[in-house]
Write an enzyme that holds these catalytic residues in place. Structure first.
Site, short mmCIF file in Angstrom:
data_model
loop_
_atom_site.label_atom_id
_atom_site.label_comp_id
_atom_site.label_asym_id
_atom_site.label_seq_id
_atom_site.Cartn_x
_atom_site.Cartn_y
_atom_site.Cartn_z
N PHE A 20 -3.44 -5.39 16.97
CA PHE A 20 -2.85 -5.73 18.27
C PHE A 20 -1.34 -5.69 18.14
O PHE A 20 -0.76 -6.48 17.41
CB PHE A 20 -3.28 -7.12 18.79
N ASP A 57 4.48 -6.29 11.54
CA ASP A 57 4.49 -6.95 12.85
C ASP A 57 4.19 -8.43 12.62
O ASP A 57 3.04 -8.82 12.47
CB ASP A 57 3.46 -6.31 13.79
N LYS A 100 7.88 -13.76 20.17
CA LYS A 100 7.24 -15.06 20.37
C LYS A 100 8.12 -16.25 19.98
O LYS A 100 9.03 -16.58 20.70
CB LYS A 100 5.86 -15.05 19.69
C1 LIG Z 1 1.90 -10.93 21.08
C2 LIG Z 1 1.98 -9.84 20.11
C3 LIG Z 1 2.62 -8.63 20.41
C4 LIG Z 1 3.17 -8.32 21.78
O1 LIG Z 1 4.13 -9.23 22.22
P1 LIG Z 1 4.46 -9.31 23.79
O2 LIG Z 1 5.62 -10.26 23.85
O3 LIG Z 1 3.24 -9.86 24.47
O4 LIG Z 1 4.78 -7.94 24.24
C5 LIG Z 1 2.71 -7.67 19.42
N1 LIG Z 1 2.19 -7.88 18.21
C6 LIG Z 1 1.56 -9.03 17.87
C7 LIG Z 1 1.02 -9.21 16.48
C8 LIG Z 1 1.42 -10.04 18.82
O5 LIG Z 1 0.77 -11.16 18.50
#
Ligand SMILES: *Cc1c(COP(=O)(O)O)cnc(C)c1O
Length: 404
Positions: A146, A231, A260
């Site tokens: 994700f 990520d 985040k």
């Molecule tokens: C939440 C998340 C994203 C995307 O972030 P957004 O602010 O919702 O665009 C990308 N990678 C990971 C691992 C995430 O948890």
């Protein structure tokens, strides 16, 4: 009309259903305010937040220090665009780069934008530094990843509901199984420029790879001269008990992708953080964002980072998370397949759909969300104390006792 509906949960749910897009399936709790790990709904009912907005609120709701920085900066200047310089951006870049042990920072707003930035950086680095023929760069990604919701990113998702009806997709991504460093090595071609992965796959159900995986991937990337893009949008900034989830294996990726908790839930702030050689592929005109690096976001993120360091949230997460996991594992129930976690990032995998269990937990005063059908994610703000966590364990125990 508005005055009558305010505070009326049912009317607000109906209003949102009528006027909003239906791209989510939220629990029907209508939140009015939050403080630390607690949320309060429009009827004044208190809930322990065990989702933390997918770890955006590691610092707790409405952290006073972050709020103070936000108010202070909001009354000075909020947005200049990058056409001009602002007073906050340089300090934010320096502080975040140092926090990450990296050389340079490129600020964006949402996580998906930071991932897009990483993809652009890796491709350009592949062409200009590695010498890959133009238009041929490949990025290796993992199954069940994700990384966000843009059209490029969903193009390499393995989740049908994320992709269905949104093609055609961007080429140049090669998918391999997660937690298999050999599969990455086998997928590398002369056109590979990077591996993009989550050190723990959160949305896939809190999947923690076996020990040694990240170190092996880092070695494979180094050996083959390609970039490792971590990520850490959800796993970073203290969530798993270390500053970054990569730290558990002493792995230093070529770049961190952050978002985040970078703003403690107060504002969308994300960043691509990397070494000089990689960041140097960006020159004026090659990338940008109107709001990226704005002074309000930078001031908020600086305070959010300071809170993580000064309140030792990573250490808290390690200590409380270990204790939490131990307590949860004393719960015996035939519907529990596995309880796993790292720091205050915990998944309870059930043998049945997790949604009804999350609804039951809501009635016990705990807010959390199912992920990948059968996993309940428990990820409270890292500022939570042991008493509140003990209360959570009791409520979870009760919810299981009531479960068939
Ligand atoms: C939440 C998340 C994203 C995307 O972030 P957004 O602010 O919702 O665009 C990308 N990678 C990971 C691992 C995430 O948890």
């Amino acid at each position: 009309m508005t005055a009558r509906i305010r505070g009326d949960a049912e009317a607000l749910v109906a209003l949102e259903n009528e006027w909003g897009a239906h791209n989510y399936h939220p629990l029907d709790v209508v939140v009015e305010r939050g403080k630390g790990p607690w949320l309060y709904d429009v009827n004044g009912t208190r809930y322990l937040d065990c989702l933390s907005a997918y770890s955006a609120v590691n610092q707790g709701h409405c952290h006073p220090r972050i709020l103070a920085a936000m108010h202070e900066q909001a009354s000075r200047v909020t947005l200049t665009s990058r056409a001009f310089r602002n007073e906050q951006l340089p300090l934010f870049c320096q502080e975040l780069a140092r926090f990450c042990g990296m050389d340079a920072v490129l600020p964006m707003n949402t996580g998906a934008e930071a991932v897009e930035t990483a993809i652009k950086a890796a491709r350009r680095w592949g062409y200009r530094v590695k010498g890959i023929p133009e238009g041929c760069a490949e990025i290796i990604v993992c199954e069940n990843n994700f990384h966000g919701r843009t059209t490029t990113i969903i193009g390499f998702s393995s989740e049908p509901s994320y992709r269905d009806g949104f093609g055609p997709f961007t080429p140049g991504f090669v998918t391999v199984p997660f937690a298999d460093a050999g599969a990455i090595e086998a997928a590398i071609t002369p056109n590979s420029c990077a591996v993009l992965l989550e050190p723990i796959q959160c949305e896939a159900g809190i999947l923690i790879p076996p020990a040694g995986y990240l170190a092996d991937v880092a070695a494979v990337c180094r050996r083959n001269g390609i970039l490792l893009l971590a990520d850490e949008i959800q796993t970073g900034l203290g969530r798993t008990g270390r500053r970054f989830a990569c730290d558990h294996e002493s792995v230093k990726p070529d770049a961190y992708i952050l978002g985040k908790a970078l703003s403690g839930g107060c504002y969308p702030v994300s960043a691509f953080v990397t070494r000089q050689e990689v960041m140097d592929v960006f020159d004026p005109g090659s990338h940008g964002s109107t709001y990226g690096g704005n002074p309000l976001g930078c001031a908020i993120a600086r305070a959010a980072l300071a809170v993580i360091e000064e309140e030792q949230l990573a250490e808290r997460s390690a200590e409380l998370g270990g204790w939490f996991l131990e307590q949860l594992r004393t719960i015996r129930h035939s519907r529990i397949r596995e309880i796993r976690g790292r720091g205050l990032l915990v998944g309870i995998e059930l043998t049945v759909a997790a949604r009804p269990f999350c609804e039951a937990l809501m009635h016990h005063g705990l807010l959390c969300k199912e992920t990948h059908d059968r996993v309940v994610r428990l990820a409270p703000p890292l500022v939570i104390d042991r008493d509140d966590l003990a209360w959570a364990v009791t409520q979870i125990r009760h919810a299981f006792e009531e479960m068939a």
